[in-house]
Design an enzyme around this catalytic site. Structure first.
Site, mmCIF file in Angstrom:
data_model
loop_
_atom_site.group_PDB
_atom_site.id
_atom_site.type_symbol
_atom_site.label_atom_id
_atom_site.label_comp_id
_atom_site.label_asym_id
_atom_site.label_seq_id
_atom_site.Cartn_x
_atom_site.Cartn_y
_atom_site.Cartn_z
ATOM 1 N N GLY A 142 0.763 -1.323 0.092
ATOM 2 C CA GLY A 142 -0.035 0.028 -0.017
ATOM 3 C C GLY A 142 0.804 1.308 0.008
ATOM 4 O O GLY A 142 2.054 1.205 0.432
ATOM 5 N N CYS A 143 0.087 2.392 -0.569
ATOM 6 C CA CYS A 143 1.126 3.673 -0.420
ATOM 7 C C CYS A 143 1.371 4.129 0.990
ATOM 8 O O CYS A 143 2.462 4.555 1.082
ATOM 9 C CB CYS A 143 0.360 4.725 -1.242
ATOM 10 S SG CYS A 143 -1.425 5.011 -0.544
ATOM 11 N N PHE A 144 0.431 4.240 1.761
ATOM 12 C CA PHE A 144 0.930 4.745 3.224
ATOM 13 C C PHE A 144 1.904 3.736 3.834
ATOM 14 O O PHE A 144 2.806 4.384 4.401
ATOM 15 C CB PHE A 144 -0.340 4.822 4.043
ATOM 16 C CG PHE A 144 -1.281 6.022 3.920
ATOM 17 C CD1 PHE A 144 -0.694 7.145 3.787
ATOM 18 C CD2 PHE A 144 -2.790 5.795 3.611
ATOM 19 C CE1 PHE A 144 -1.581 8.446 3.864
ATOM 20 C CE2 PHE A 144 -3.350 6.879 3.567
ATOM 21 C CZ PHE A 144 -2.890 7.981 3.572
ATOM 22 N N THR A 146 4.210 2.018 2.383
ATOM 23 C CA THR A 146 5.684 2.209 1.902
ATOM 24 C C THR A 146 6.197 3.360 2.317
ATOM 25 O O THR A 146 7.614 3.251 2.931
ATOM 26 C CB THR A 146 5.450 2.398 0.434
ATOM 27 O OG1 THR A 146 4.735 1.194 -0.356
ATOM 28 C CG2 THR A 146 6.716 2.843 -0.213
#
Length: 330
Positions: A142-144, A146
């Site tokens: 997921g972006c968060f 990472t």
């Protein structure tokens, strides 16, 4: 390599096509969309006109003859494709959450039964690089998680508590219009949401545990009135004090050989459009609180760029291939 993008009409699909246009060994030959089949990819991604003449298609998986597939579909949809792609030997990178977590945690967090579970590598290369080369299927993070994990990883074992405070651009909400991402909700505004129960915290805790940390992990996201980027502030609380010199040496040793992690003052503009994660660390007076700040582009290192980074590792390509994009500042 011939590449298919399954679910190509959204933000991450467009970013995959944009970045892969500069890949030396990969060629996107298939971009799927059920609703848009027969229309030009450039009709929904006009910035790609002149870089692709593909039309959206809606093929059966059995008719898809490619080397690599990216699953750029919503959570809970990827599990409908994964098994068939693996059976056909197509190397696959899944940008959804369907294979990032153990089955029981996934079902609890996402509130659905997982109908086709497989244990696959978690594709955060800076932590899991040894698991990715040669893999048939990789779960893109997921972006968060990472940005958060890369901010705190070098200090994970020394922490007793980690508090992540993240600010995200609106593209993190996806391309479909909603009250959340409409201009009147976002413009001239700044809001927190999912204050204590965002689903990405499960990945953050998973990665701290992988690093051997017993730290308590907490997370609150905020929505910024910008298109791209995530700025994360990690408050890392320690039992034993550290000095700035110790922390600087620790982060330099951890990331000194990582091409896509740069130790410098982070800003959203400094990474916009690129696969870089910029990190800066400062020790509070007394040495028991360390503040680590990271910045990523949520659509690139937080999604499509990291997916290509994983593809490169899976397929034996140079890791930066297709990702040598200079950030767009200002």
């Amino acid at each position: 390599m011939e590449i298919a993008i399954i679910g190509a009409s959204g933000f991450t699909g467009g970013e995959l096509i944009r970045l892969l246009a500069g890949h030396s060994e990969g060629d996107v030959v298939c971009a799927t969309s059920r609703k848009l089949a027969g229309t030009a990819v450039a009709s929904t991604h006009p910035h790609l006109r002149g870089f692709t003449d593909l039309e959206y298609t809606n093929p059966d998986l059995g008719d898809m003859d490619v080397d690599v597939a990216f699953l750029a579909v919503p959570h809970t949809a990827a599990m409908q494709y994964a098994g068939a792609l693996m059976e056909r030997g197509i190397r696959t990178i899944d940008l959804s959450a369907d294979y990032r977590l153990p089955r029981d945690i996934y079902e609890k967090v996402y509130g659905v039964e997982h109908t086709d579970y497989h244990t696959v590598p978690y594709g955060l290369p800076e932590l899991h690089r040894k698991d990715i080369p040669g893999a048939l299927f990789v779960a893109n993070p997921g972006c968060f998680p990472t940005g958060a994990t890369l901010a705190a990883a070098p200090l994970a074992k020394r922490a007793h508590t980690i508090i992540y405070d993240s600010k995200s651009g609106v593209t993190g909400a996806g391309v479909s219009p909603s009250v959340t991402n409409m201009y009147t909700s976002v413009g001239d505004n700044f809001t927190a949401y999912k204050l204590t129960a965002h689903r990405h915290v499960a990945e953050m805790r998973q990665e701290m545990a992988f690093l051997g940390s017993s730290a308590s992990v907490h997370f609150t996201p905020h929505l910024l009135p910008v298109n791209r980027g995530i700025l994360t502030t990690a408050h890392i609380l320690l039992d034993d004090p550290v000095t700035q010199e110790e922390v600087d040496a620790l982060y330099e040793g951890y990331y000194g050989r990582e091409y896509f992690v740069r130790l410098q003052r982070p800003s959203l503009a400094g990474v916009r459009g690129s696969n870089f994660c910029d990190v800066a660390v400062e020790v509070e007076d007394g040495g028991k609180r360390v503040v680590a700040v990271s910045a990523i582009d949520n659509l690139v290192k937080g999604a499509s760029g990291q997916a290509i980074q994983n593809m490169n590792l899976m397929c034996g390509c140079a890791e930066p291939d297709g990702l040598m994009v200079v950030p767009l500042q200002p």
